[in-house]
Design an enzyme around this catalytic site. Sequence first.
Site, mmCIF file in Angstrom:
data_model
loop_
_atom_site.group_PDB
_atom_site.id
_atom_site.type_symbol
_atom_site.label_atom_id
_atom_site.label_comp_id
_atom_site.label_asym_id
_atom_site.label_seq_id
_atom_site.Cartn_x
_atom_site.Cartn_y
_atom_site.Cartn_z
ATOM 1 N N TYR A 140 0.880 -1.164 0.000
ATOM 2 C CA TYR A 140 0.000 0.000 0.000
ATOM 3 C C TYR A 140 0.920 1.216 0.000
ATOM 4 O O TYR A 140 2.066 1.121 0.452
ATOM 5 C CB TYR A 140 -0.845 0.061 1.276
ATOM 6 C CG TYR A 140 -2.043 -0.874 1.320
ATOM 7 C CD1 TYR A 140 -2.895 -1.025 0.244
ATOM 8 C CD2 TYR A 140 -2.331 -1.577 2.496
ATOM 9 C CE1 TYR A 140 -4.004 -1.864 0.323
ATOM 10 C CE2 TYR A 140 -3.436 -2.412 2.579
ATOM 11 C CZ TYR A 140 -4.266 -2.552 1.489
ATOM 12 O OH TYR A 140 -5.364 -3.380 1.565
ATOM 13 N N LYS A 166 -3.552 -7.002 -7.609
ATOM 14 C CA LYS A 166 -4.595 -7.691 -6.825
ATOM 15 C C LYS A 166 -5.850 -6.832 -6.705
ATOM 16 O O LYS A 166 -5.758 -5.623 -6.482
ATOM 17 C CB LYS A 166 -4.054 -7.982 -5.418
ATOM 18 C CG LYS A 166 -5.057 -8.615 -4.452
ATOM 19 C CD LYS A 166 -4.381 -9.022 -3.154
ATOM 20 C CE LYS A 166 -5.292 -9.743 -2.181
ATOM 21 N NZ LYS A 166 -6.122 -8.867 -1.363
HETATM 22 C C1 LIG Z 1 -8.256 -9.551 8.557
HETATM 23 C C2 LIG Z 1 -7.976 -9.339 7.096
HETATM 24 C C3 LIG Z 1 -7.054 -8.362 6.719
HETATM 25 C C4 LIG Z 1 -6.773 -8.151 5.366
HETATM 26 N N1 LIG Z 1 -5.815 -7.237 5.019
HETATM 27 C C5 LIG Z 1 -5.479 -7.095 3.711
HETATM 28 C C6 LIG Z 1 -4.408 -6.237 3.346
HETATM 29 O O1 LIG Z 1 -3.772 -5.614 4.189
HETATM 30 N N2 LIG Z 1 -4.109 -6.128 2.030
HETATM 31 C C7 LIG Z 1 -4.782 -6.825 1.048
HETATM 32 O O2 LIG Z 1 -4.469 -6.705 -0.140
HETATM 33 N N3 LIG Z 1 -5.792 -7.656 1.381
HETATM 34 C C8 LIG Z 1 -6.147 -7.813 2.670
HETATM 35 N N4 LIG Z 1 -7.141 -8.693 3.015
HETATM 36 C C9 LIG Z 1 -7.797 -9.493 1.959
HETATM 37 C C10 LIG Z 1 -7.052 -10.817 1.730
HETATM 38 O O3 LIG Z 1 -5.787 -10.603 1.165
HETATM 39 C C11 LIG Z 1 -7.825 -11.737 0.778
HETATM 40 O O4 LIG Z 1 -8.099 -11.041 -0.421
HETATM 41 C C12 LIG Z 1 -9.133 -12.255 1.376
HETATM 42 O O5 LIG Z 1 -9.013 -12.490 2.755
HETATM 43 C C13 LIG Z 1 -9.547 -13.550 0.652
HETATM 44 O O6 LIG Z 1 -10.776 -13.981 1.088
HETATM 45 P P1 LIG Z 1 -11.008 -15.129 2.210
HETATM 46 O O7 LIG Z 1 -10.670 -14.501 3.511
HETATM 47 O O8 LIG Z 1 -12.457 -15.416 2.071
HETATM 48 O O9 LIG Z 1 -10.096 -16.293 1.890
HETATM 49 C C14 LIG Z 1 -7.452 -8.920 4.363
HETATM 50 C C15 LIG Z 1 -8.373 -9.894 4.758
HETATM 51 C C16 LIG Z 1 -8.630 -10.121 6.106
HETATM 52 C C17 LIG Z 1 -9.602 -11.199 6.482
#
Ligand SMILES: Cc1cc2nc3c(=O)[nH]c(=O)nc-3n(C[C@H](O)[C@H](O)[C@H](O)COP(=O)(O)O)c2cc1C
Length: 397
Positions: free
Chosen positions: A130, A249
């Site tokens: 980020y 992404k």
């Molecule tokens: C607690 C949490 C924090 C997340 N933080 C980020 C992040 O900092 N950057 C990012 O690109 N995606 C973030 N995500 C999204 C995840 O990278 C991913 O796209 C997503 O969790 C996939 O879905 P799923 O949890 O159903 O497997 C986060 C997801 C969760 C659950």
Amino acid sequence: MRISSVPHAREWAQRRLPRAVFDVVEGGAEREVTERRNREAFDAVTWQQPVGVQAESIDTSIELLGQRLSAPMLTAPCGLAGAVHPDAEPGVFSAAAALGLGAVLSTTATRSLETVASAGAHPHAWFQCYFLGGRSGAEQLLERAGAAGYQTLVLTLDTPMPGIRYRDAGHGLTLPMNYRLGAMARLAPQVLRRPGWLARVARRPSTLSMGNGLHGVPGGGLDRLFDEVPTWADLAWIRERWSGPIVVKGLTRVADAQRALAEGADGIIISNHGGRQLDGQPATLRVLPQIVDEVAGRVPVLVDGGIRSGADVARALAFGASAVLIGRPYLYGLAIAGEAGARRVLDLLVSELTRTMQLLGTPDIEALRKVPVQFDVTSRFGIERQDDAQVTLGGAR
Ligand SMILES: Cc1cc2nc3c(=O)[nH]c(=O)nc-3n(C[C@H](O)[C@H](O)[C@H](O)COP(=O)(O)O)c2cc1C
């Protein structure tokens, strides 16, 4: 380790975490429509099982952007892992490394990218960037990530600002996360009901902090997470500062996949942030086949969102994904037993994938990707809703 499945891990994690912390992990944006869609899309997948075939051995390994993974899986970048267990991101990276899987570190991790890199010595470490502290901050992050040995950069494009998460708002938490004493005091009643968590996590002051704050900037610049956000225009700028592969992404549209190719991305991750950003986005699995068609093998197409078993991993691959990212499931494992819990969940996913491949008679991932698969045509929503449809039909007769 007694975790028997991802749903089991989820229930167990729910019992171990204070409600607000569980909700930070579990929650989606607004009415959580997209978060549900992601999961339901997997229920709507129908295999056409080839029978009378037996694979003598199963090889789940793949080659991805110059790296060999033991299975087509990476841990997704999830900020705040330290909020569920002090093993935090280093524990997740060590777990993934032990199994030969990839791992992606978030900018908003609770441990610094240097700490994570040195703890796990991970051979397949990716860094998700980020623009913390704007472009000048991002420049520092890219330099640090390169120096620490991360090989691939993930640029998340679906977060021009944080989505509204009703669960967090209900607990008085806002983004960037304010896990400060004031907020924690308000949550005291639910925290006190989880003394185990309190003992493990809250006693360690660094547990809830951000690890990648900018050096020499008061507060690490974390209040400036959304001052400047990455856009397509920044890909060329990043390319000048990052020598490894760049993976974009957060896409769910064919047009954005075309744009990613035009801007020279080395890979794309179909994602709606696990339903945590813009609610109402389609399920990622639903848009995967058309994007795979469009990309036509020019770059790897990864997908995440709603994967809750190794069979789900197989479904995504059969629809054409090169590999998948796993988000919440490893956080459940981490919440239960730290690094060992995360490892157990990831290991389960690999063995479930292997079993599914055995059932399908596919010896390797290339063969799995050719198995005929389709969405259930009788229902757009999956098994649960079929009953509803029958009830309606019955009433109409
Ligand atoms: C607690 C949490 C924090 C997340 N933080 C980020 C992040 O900092 N950057 C990012 O690109 N995606 C973030 N995500 C999204 C995840 O990278 C991913 O796209 C997503 O969790 C996939 O879905 P799923 O949890 O159903 O497997 C986060 C997801 C969760 C659950």
